[in-house]
Design a protein around this motif. Structure first.
Motif, PDB file in Angstrom:
ATOM      1  N   HIS A  53      38.897  -7.669 -39.534  1.00  0.00           N
ATOM      2  CA  HIS A  53      39.507  -6.594 -37.978  1.00  0.00           C
ATOM      3  C   HIS A  53      40.117  -7.178 -36.719  1.00  0.00           C
ATOM      4  CE1 HIS A  53      35.664  -3.892 -38.888  1.00  0.00           C
ATOM      5  NE2 HIS A  53      35.660  -4.761 -39.125  1.00  0.00           N
ATOM      6  N   GLY A  59      35.550  -0.530 -31.545  1.00  0.00           N
ATOM      7  CA  GLY A  59      37.093  -0.428 -31.775  1.00  0.00           C
ATOM      8  C   GLY A  59      37.134   1.184 -31.455  1.00  0.00           C
ATOM      9  N   ASN A 114      42.127  -5.447 -34.587  1.00  0.00           N
ATOM     10  CA  ASN A 114      41.670  -3.879 -33.895  1.00  0.00           C
ATOM     11  C   ASN A 114      42.486  -4.919 -32.597  1.00  0.00           C
ATOM     12  OD1 ASN A 114      41.816  -2.047 -31.835  1.00  0.00           O
ATOM     13  ND2 ASN A 114      41.866  -0.595 -33.184  1.00  0.00           N
TER      14      ASN A 114
END
Length: 767
Positions: free
Chosen positions: A266, A226, A268
């Motif tokens: 996760h 990310g 993102n």
């Protein structure tokens, strides 16, 4: 200055040159030290060698004077060169003071330290591997150094160290992984680049099985994925791609359970596609091993299903994850823990299987440990495939939360309802424990704007209402006072048993939730008239397909009979009557009612009739449908005593148009048999007399003008043969009692209308 001390065996000239500010003089001193150490090596005098190294380290490399430190560094490098292959015996003494200089505030000195360590490592080669962690730690700091010269020097040293690791088979991976796990959480882009490059190198070495330790640093890799730097993300994608290839090649040795939770945390945008891709592969490769983490997986997957075409790849990967995960749930998951333990444990094994603990919304079975300022996930979970337990409570919690969230997208909502339906099919016993909490929201979802959502919602509700697993549940409180969206059985219904006991044997029995569903559905229609107007017919027709139509109509009629809101009861009866007469889904029920040949069909007619009395025109149409023409005529005769409003006449108008529709083809044909259907003709003339002279009046008048003369229709028959009705005799129905019931219901309606008119400034329009 250091020249006043005794530095033997170093000569005063060497000491003086090492302290000089000029690099050339320090270089000359280094050559002298190299020559001196070679002599000690030839003499095998290790004591003097250590003494020289100690002097260079303590008196020079660690000195307060910058030029002395520079002299110490070049001197230590010279010692290493002189020692050659024997430098491995003195590496700790050589390396430690150099690494200390990595933290020096002077960038030139940090550069000289890099240069000195490069020379030490170049000579020692594989002998430095036992000291790899301290070297790696030092290099990871220099990778983020602001000085370009220092960074350039560290990159040269880094490449040299990678070459040594690649060509050696003595790398201690076990000792290195904890350091990697710590350093991988660095937020510095250069440090991240350094970490990724090392993981890529180690992963490519055949003798190093980094896959076994992937759970230790996978979370850190996804955090790096990310990163705002496109180059770092690309490097990380390459590394993760290599690991995924390795996982596909060797799935049997992969610790899927330990990595499943790491993927779900996760979300993102930059890493979601990779996370979903990994999740998809994990589910397909690991199978039921990931079931204990299914609630966490669904938390990550479900929102992605509503993405638009801009995130098409992520949406498709999430959809594949969702589909594969759903297939893992089997009827075996409906067994009690004791039963599943009995099957999975060998005979005589008294040790019970460890039950998986309940999970939070993200289902992360992990604990956080703070180590050197870095966040480390140490996943605690079991990969024992024989003791896999479906986290049903966690799944239901996630699904229920998405239903309650008004921002949930349509495709996500459909997926949630598909999951609930699937769970009710595969694990009905366990799912019915959650029905009371799910039921109100499922009813509320019927107000959704999407037809697809409503269809899936009805499938779930129909399964709840018809599942045998719900038959034993008599303690459920769907009509509990805790919920504002649920209907309470009115006082008059107290003694009424669920529909299952009232229905005829020809219909499949429903469970205890069926009647509660019907009560709550009608309550929802009562509270949301727009829902009834816009979607009422659609919902009821679909329910007639999913459940038995007779059950639906019988139960609704039974409930409406005691409805206190008479206006709603009349509107609801009108809606049900229109569906009954016009919907293709009700063809079988219409045929059942048409001739009233059985005791069951007569009972159904009487049940419908009593509720249909809330709407006079609907009652007449029911009589037409069931060919009770004399009773229809008797009812129409009573219309003279009713309040004839514009709305009433509009309903008569619609009934006349229905008579001209294909539904009543048989009725129109019976007009040919005037002799046996006199009350049908009288009833139709009664409707004609009710209507004002309008287009519909002309339509019905024209139809009645086509009725033939009975004398002309008479055929030659045996005069002795008695005249018989072509229809089979009906079981006994007390029509006089039904007529009295009609009068009582309409009296109530008249009373309520008068009360409403007295309170309102706008009374009902009269003709």
């Amino acid at each position: 200055m250091n020249t006043e001390k005794d530095f033997s065996p170093l000569t005063p000239n060497i000491v003086r040159a090492l302290n000089d500010k000029l690099y050339e003089k320090r270089k000359v001193a280094a050559l002298e030290i190299e020559k001196l150490v070679r002599e000690f090596v030839a003499q095998n005098n290790s004591a003097q060698i250590r003494h020289v190294i100690q002097i260079l380290a303590t008196e020079f490399a660690l000195s307060q004077h910058p030029h002395s430190r520079k002299g110490g560094l070049i001197g230590l490098a010279a010692c290493s060169i002189a020692l050659g292959k024997d430098s491995g015996l003195y590496l700790k003494e050589l390396i430690d003071p150099v690494l200390t200089c990595f933290n020096d505030s002077d960038s030139r000195l940090r550069y000289y330290a890099c240069e000195a360590l490069y020379n030490i490592v170049k000579v020692a080669r594989g002998a430095v591997l036992p000291h790899f962690n301290v070297l790696f730690d030092g290099l990871s700091k220099l990778a983020a150094d602001p000085d370009p010269n220092v960074k350039s020097g560290s990159e040269l040293l880094d490449r040299l160290l990678k070459d040594i690791v690649t060509e050696s088979n003595k790398f201690d991976l076990v000792a290195f992984v904890p350091l990697l796990r710590e350093r991988i959480y660095s937020n510095n882009q250069y440090a991240r680049q350094f970490i990724i490059s090392w993981i890529h190198v180690l992963e490519s070495v055949p003798d190093i099985n980094l896959l076994d330790y992937l759970p230790e640093f996978l979370d850190g890799l996804f955090q790096i994925l990310g990163d705002s730097s496109k180059e770092i993300r690309r490097m990380c994608e390459v590394v993760l791609g290599e690991f995924l290839k390795e996982i596909k090649k060797n799935p049997s040795s992969v610790k899927f359970a330990e990595m499943a939770n790491i993927l779900v945390i996760h979300s993102n945008d930059l890493i979601q596609l990779t996370s979903m891709t990994w999740m998809r592969e994990f589910i397909q490769l690991a199978g039921r091993v990931v079931l204990p983490y299914s609630s966490g997986i669904l938390t990550a997957v479900l929102p992605c299903l509503s993405y638009d075409d801009r995130k098409k790849s992520t949406k498709e990967a999430a959809s594949a994850c969702n589909h594969s995960l759903m297939k893992l749930v089997t009827p075996e998951d409906d067994e009690d823990d004791e039963e599943s333990q009995t099957k999975s444990s060998p005979p005589g094994d008294g040790t019970p299987s460890k039950k998986e603990e309940s999970t939070t919304e993200s289902n992360i079975r992990s604990y956080l440990r703070i180590s050197t300022g870095s966040l480390i996930y140490s996943v605690l979970c079991s990969s024992d495939r024989s003791a896999v337990t479906l986290d049903l409570d966690g799944i239901v919690q996630v699904l229920d939360r998405h239903l309650h969230d008004s921002s949930t997208g349509m495709m996500t909502c459909i997926a949630v309802l598909k999951w609930l339906y699937h769970l009710y099919i595969k694990t009905p016993r366990k799912m019915f424990k959650h029905t009371d909490s799910l039921f109100p929201m499922l009813l509320k979802t019927l107000s959704d704007e999407s037809d697809e959502v409503i269809l899936k919602d009805l499938e779930v509700l129909a399964e709840i209402a018809s599942s045998p697993a719900g038959q034993t549940d008599t303690s459920g409180s769907c009509d509990s006072s805790d919920s504002k969206t649920e209907l309470h059985i009115p006082g008059g219904v107290t003694g009424v048993q669920p529909v299952v006991t009232d229905l005829s044997p020809s219909t499949p029995s429903m469970n205890s939730y069926f009647y509660k569903f019907m009560i709550n559905l009608l309550k929802r229609f009562s509270l949301e008239r727009k829902l009834l107007e816009m979607r009422g017919a659609f919902i009821i027709r679909q329910l007639c397909l999913l459940l038995h139509a007779e059950n639906i109509f019988h139960s609704m009629a039974d409930i409406l009979l005691k409805e206190e809101d008479l206006k709603f009861a009349s509107t609801m009866v009108q809606t049900l009557n229109t569906i009954l007469l016009t919907s293709a889904e009700l063809f079988q029920l219409r045929n059942q009612l048409k001739d009233l040949r059985t005791q069951e069909s007569c009972a159904l007619f009487c049940c419908l009739y009593r509720s249909w009395c809330h709407n006079p025109v609907a009652t007449v149409s029911l009589c037409f449908l069931t060919q009770n023409y004399r009773h229809a005529y008797d009812l129409i005769q009573k219309f003279g005593d009713l309040e004839v409003t514009v709305d009433f006449l509009m309903e008569v108008d619609k009934l006349v148009q229905l008579i001209e529709s294909p539904i009543f083809t048989y009725l129109r044909l019976q007009l040919l048999d005037v002799e046996h259907n006199p009350y049908l003709i009288k009833a139709l003339y009664g409707l004609l007399m009710l209507l004002p002279q309008s287009q519909v009046f002309q339509l019905l008048s024209h139809r009645l003008s086509c009725v033939p003369n009975p004398e002309l229709m008479r055929t030659v028959e045996d005069p002795k043969a008695p005249v018989k009705d072509k229809r089979l005799p009906q079981p006994h129905i007390d029509y006089s009692e039904l007529l009295q019931h009609f009068d009582r219901v309409q009296s109530k309606h008249l009373e309520v209308r008068h009360q409403r008119a007295g309170r309102s400034e706008h009374p009902d329009r009269k003709l």
